[in-house]
Scaffold this motif. Structure first.
Motif: not given
Length: 128
Positions: A4-11
């Motif tokens: 999973t990408g970092r942006v998806a993890v943060v969201f």
């Protein structure tokens, strides 16, 4: 393994703080206040009025905002969400056997591989 990408993890981590997350929390709270057959007959609504009234008498509008609404709408759901993410994303390469409680306790104790004191504290206080 799923990547999973970092942006998806943060969201994903901050979902309860998003507009959709707060709407979901509000919908859940509203649904719990509705009277249903076989339930407590409006006790949820009465409890809400009692808690908001006590907060207002304690500290006015600021107490309602800081003591009831802010914790209940974004903070508690955020902490519960993080708890679910942690509990359901543990990587457990070892096959464990035993009762469900023993399997779960084994997973939890992996958090303390080198600290016997913390493992003993966890086993004595919050493990099944």
């Amino acid at each position: 393994m799923l990547k999973t990408g970092r942006v998806a993890v943060v969201f994903a981590l901050l979902f309860p703080l998003t507009a959709r997350g707060i709407r979901a929390t509000a919908a859940s709270l509203t649904s719990n206040l509705r009277q249903r057959p076989g339930r407590y007959g409006g006790a949820g609504a009465a409890a809400l009025v009692l808690v908001l009234g006590a907060a207002y008498l304690t500290g006015g509008g600021a107490a309602i905002l800081a003591g009831v609404l802010l914790p209940r709408l974004p903070l508690y759901p955020l902490l519960a969400w993080w708890s679910l993410l942690v509990e359901h994303t543990w990587f457990d390469p070892e096959h464990r056997t035993g009762t469900p409680a023993e399997i779960e306790a084994g997973r939890c104790l992996r958090l303390y591989p080198r600290n016997r004191a913390l493992a003993a504290l966890a086993a004595a206080t919050w493990l099944p």
